[in-house]
Structure formats: C-alpha cells, structure tokens
Design an enzyme around this catalytic site. Structure first.
Site, mmCIF file in Angstrom:
data_model
loop_
_atom_site.group_PDB
_atom_site.id
_atom_site.type_symbol
_atom_site.label_atom_id
_atom_site.label_comp_id
_atom_site.label_asym_id
_atom_site.label_seq_id
_atom_site.Cartn_x
_atom_site.Cartn_y
_atom_site.Cartn_z
ATOM 1 N N LYS A 60 0.836 -1.204 0.000
ATOM 2 C CA LYS A 60 0.000 0.000 0.000
ATOM 3 C C LYS A 60 0.866 1.248 0.000
ATOM 4 O O LYS A 60 2.005 1.210 0.466
ATOM 5 C CB LYS A 60 -0.865 0.020 1.273
ATOM 6 N N ARG A 86 -10.263 -11.520 2.380
ATOM 7 C CA ARG A 86 -11.110 -12.603 1.856
ATOM 8 C C ARG A 86 -10.384 -13.944 1.922
ATOM 9 O O ARG A 86 -11.035 -14.980 2.037
ATOM 10 C CB ARG A 86 -11.554 -12.269 0.423
#
Ligand code: BES
Ligand code: MN
Ligand code: ZN
Length: 509
Positions: free
Chosen positions: A292, A366
C-alpha cells in the site's frame, strides 16, 4: 465510569451534577424536569419562556441551584422534536449531558433515564441507551489497555458495588423515582453495562498499536474471555492451521515472522444450532507484496476491527450469560511482504479444496475469511455472520461513518440484522450478491481469483466469500465504520467498536 441505580427523587439526589431533559415543544416541564423546576422556584420554566432554553437536540443548558437542592449544577439536555425521537436520540442526549458534566469537572453525576414511554420506547431499552450513550462518550483509549484486562473492562462501565471505583473515576447514578419502573431500569442497565464493556474492549483492541495488538495478544484476550466466561476455546497456531489445511489463511500469514492465531470461542447458552460470528483479524495490513502507499498505511492497524467486534461481542454474551448458542471465530495474522510472502500469480488451495489465483496480496481479508467460513461449517450453524474491514470500495459506495454494507443469502436473516442495525444505529445497507460479480473473478488457472479489479470491488469480494459458505450467511463490510476521524458522540475519535451493539441486539431478539 462506575454505575449505580438510586430509587429516589432526582431533585433530592446528592451529586455534584444532575442531568434532566426537555423536548422542544415543552413550555411547562413535567416529570423529573418539572420536579427540579419546582425545587428551583421555576428557574427552568423561566429559561424556556425567555427562549434561552429551547430543548433542541444536542443543546445542554446549565443552571446553578445555589443551595436550593443538594446538587451544585443542573444540566438540561435537549431531546429535540418528539416526532423525530427514537432510541438513538436517547444515546445522543445522554452522551451530550454526560460529556458536559465531565467537562465541567463533575465526578458524581446523576441522570434520569431519557425518553422512557416516548415513541414506544420501553423503560429497559431507554435505560440501556442512556447508559450506552454515557459510556461511549466517556470512552478513553489508554496505552495500558491490555494490562490487567479485567480492571480495564470495568472502566468501560461497571456497577459500583461490584468494582471499587478508581480515584477520580466518574460515578454515574441513574435515578428513578417510580418504584414500578425500577426492575426494568435495572434490567436495561445490566444489558447496557455489558454492551459498554464489549464495545469498549473492541475499541481498545482497534486503537492499540499493531506492535501491541498482535495475533498473539488477541489470542491472549480470547483465552482471558474463555476463562472468565467458561467458553470452550480453541486457539490454533500456524501448525494447527496447517493440520486443518487452511492454505488461504496461511498464505497471508507466511509473509510475517509473527505467529498467526486462529481463535474459536464457543458459548453454550442454549440447545440450538449455533450462530457463528466471524471477524477479520488482520492486525496490520501493509498490502504485502502488493504494498500500500505509505501515507495512510498507519490506519491499517484497524484491519482487525472485525475480530475485535467478535471478541467484544463474546465478552458481552458471556457477561449477560445469554441463553443462546454463539460461536466467535477470528483468524488473526498480519499481512507483510517478507521473503517468504505469498505473491501475485501464486495459486493457493483453501481448506475446502477450492483453488485461488492471487492477483493482489492486498486482497488478504477474503483469503483468511475463506478458511474461517469453511471452519464455521463444522458447527452446522443456524446462521453465520462475518464482519470485515474488507474493501475500500465499500467506503466509496456508502461513505465513512454512515453504514456498513450487508450481503446476505437469506431474507429472514437480512431482515433481522438490518432491523437490529436500525435500532442500534449501527446501520446496514443491502448490497447485491449477483452472479455477474462471480464472472469477474473467473480465471483459467484456478477456481477463482482473489481480485476482480477496481469496478464493483465490493461485490466481487462478497461473491468470493460466498464460495466458502453453505448455510444462511451475512457478510458485513465494515471498512467505513470501524475507525473514524470524527469524535464518537462528541467523545474520542478513532475506533468505534462498530458491531458489538448490533450483534447483541440481533442475538437478544
Ligand atoms: N483492509 C483493506 C480494506 C480497507 C480499506 C479497510 C480502507 C479500511 C479502509 C483490504 O485488505 C484491502 O486492501 N482491500 C483492497 C482490495 C483490492 C486489492 C482488491 C482495496 O479495497 O483496495
Ligand atoms: Mn488489504
Ligand atoms: Zn485488509
């Protein structure tokens, strides 16, 4: 904050600060406000007549009795218009009053229960909300949050007769003059303190820095809760996860030297099929190899807010000895990019045998949830509810501090959850589980890929999770709700504890 319930007339209560209330249509106050007004020789009526006191939502009028009653000051909090009144207004009014009392140096604060009997609010619900608002606004993060967890939990709201108040700690006396209402007030306060402690725990865990709130620390909190409430506990480490073939969870964990932990807590309060709660516990999300940008990366300490909400809810469930069968699961790991890290193009096998092509290592939530959702199956659950700070796309869609997205394969479950969301003001907004999104995560090299790209990013994440469910299931994307730059009810910024109030309301119905 410590709590006690007093059966007396509030104008006679010995406290430094009294809190009463006013709707915006009142000219001659009645009830507790009327009684205080009479004791003050009509001072409140005078302020209403002169227009200095309007009863607007958020307003707090301050009066000085100067010896007319035992209290040094009286705060009149506005409840706003009757037509717009609901249980969230009770929380806000209570928060506004208690905040002002604390700011003025009040330490012995007495309040009435706000709003009972108005707009169909029963006494217990009003008492619960009065306490929830007070506890939420007084919440303060302390760096020592994990030292002596029992004492820390008690500071979020506990009965004064069960815990000795710390020096300088605010004592909230809830005052009820009507004998026939006392039992309901007490019942509501009991729920309120348990909820305040659970939400406070969740806020603490999210606010703690990621070098303190590690997977091992969350496991320690889970062990503490199991011991305190008698939960059955499984705390699985890396080797345990490998035995359970949790390839997706382990793929994320393999880039970190910190040991991951898979937490399972079971509260056996009823002979019924379990409700399983699943919380994303990424203790820090760097993005991994798909790293990120650095400017706001620090906020990713809140990427375990789902796990924190599950642990907080389990604390409340245990404290209330809720007559429900509830399981809390939390896969906990950080997401880091070291030499062993998983990488884009890897193909990973989850514990149900399904294969996943990695497109972005930043779609890690996820992955860990996949194995947790498969694990949930072993309880043959009545319902599984997962909470996850899963996608930036959900924040784009619904906004920050507005609502969490709910994806659900069962209409009844969705209805009950959204109703609980409305009642607790931890709102949920329905999002679609359409097969069109499934098309976007098709790949030639595996059963699915872990990212469908930018468009519809919240939908593709949800249909990815669906691949690992075979029961009534709700996925709550709480990315926009867990950590806030806004002061919560006028109190602290940062962690919100989102989900605890909601899940408890759902479980109690
Ligand atoms: N933890 C983030 C999502 C997030 C974003 C939470 C902002 C809170 C605030 C999640 O793991 C993530 O990185 N999601 C990616 C998914 C993408 C790579 C498919 C995202 O939303 O960009
Ligand atoms: Mn991520
Ligand atoms: Zn994440």
């Amino acid at each position: 904050m410590k709590l006690q319930l007093l059966h007396e007339a509030i104008e006679q209560t010995t406290a430094d600060t009294l809190i009463i209330n006013l709707f915006d249509d009142v000219t001659t106050p009645s009830g507790a406000t009327g009684a205080v007004d009479a004791a003050l020789g009509g001072a409140i009526s005078e302020l209403i007549a002169s227009g200095d006191l309007k009863g607007k939502a958020g307003e707090v009028g301050v009066l000085y009795p100067r010896g007319a009653i035992p209290a040094q000051r009286v705060l009149v909090v506005g409840l706003g218009p009757r037509a717009k009144f609901d249980v969230e207004q009770v929380r806000r009014a209570s928060a506004a009053g208690v905040k002002r009392a604390a700011d003025l140096g009040g330490r012995q604060v007495a309040t009435i229960v706000h709003g009972a009997g108005v707009a169909g609010l029963d006494v217990a619900t009003a008492a619960q909300a009065t306490l929830e608002g007070a506890a939420a606004v007084l919440y303060q993060y302390r760096a020592t949050a994990l030292d002596d967890l029992g004492a820390r939990l008690a500071t979020h709201g506990a009965w004064a007769h069960e815990h000795t108040p710390a020096e300088g700690e605010l004592m909230l006396s809830v005052v009820e003059v009507a004998a026939e209402k006392l039992a309901a007030v007490e019942a509501g306060l009991r729920v309120g303190t348990a909820v305040a402690q659970g939400a406070g725990l969740a806020r603490d865990l999210v606010n703690l820095p990621p070098n303190i709130a590690t997977p091992a620390a969350l496991a320690e909190v889970a062990r503490y809760l199991a011991e305190r409430h008698g939960f059955r506990a499984t705390i699985g480490d890396r080797a345990w996860a490998a035995e359970h073939k949790m390839g997706a969870f382990l793929a994320v964990a393999q880039g970190s030297a910190d040991e991951p932990y898979f937490i399972a807590l079971e509260h056996d309060g009823a002979e019924e099929a379990a409700v399983v709660l699943v919380g994303k516990g990424v203790t820090f999300d760097t993005g991994g190899i798909s790293i990120k940008p650095s400017d706001s990366m620090w906020q990713m300490k809140s990427d375990m807010a789902g796990a924190a909400a599950v642990l907080g809810t389990m604390h409340t469930v245990g404290a209330l000895k809720l007559a429900r069968h509830v399981v809390g699961l939390a896969p906990c790991t950080d997401n880091k990019p070291d030499s062993a890290a998983y990488r884009p193009a890897d193909v990973i096998t989850a514990s149900n045998g399904k294969t996943i092509e990695i497109i972005s290592t930043d779609a890690e939530g996820r992955m860990i949830l996949a194995d947790a959702l498969v694990f949930a199956q072993r309880y043959t659950p009545a319902a599984v509810i997962d909470l996850a700070t899963l996608t930036g796309a959900c924040v784009i869609a619904l906004g920050e501090d507005v609502a969490a997205g709910i994806f659900c394969n069962d209409e009844g479950l969705q209805g009950r959850l959204t109703a609980a969301g409305q009642a607790t003001f931890e709102r949920l907004w329905p999002m679609p589980l359409w097969d069109d999104y499934r098309e976007k995560i098709k790949t030639d090299v595996a059963d699915m890929k872990n990212s469908g790209g930018r468009y519809g990013g919240v939908g593709t994440s949800a249909v990815f999770l669906r691949e690992f469910t075979a029961y009534p299931w709700a996925h709550l994307d709480i990315a926009g709700m867990a950590y806030s730059s806004q002061a919560q009810l006028g109190g602290a910024k940062g962690a919100t504890g989102f989900g605890v109030r909601l899940l408890i309301a759902y479980l109690r119905n």
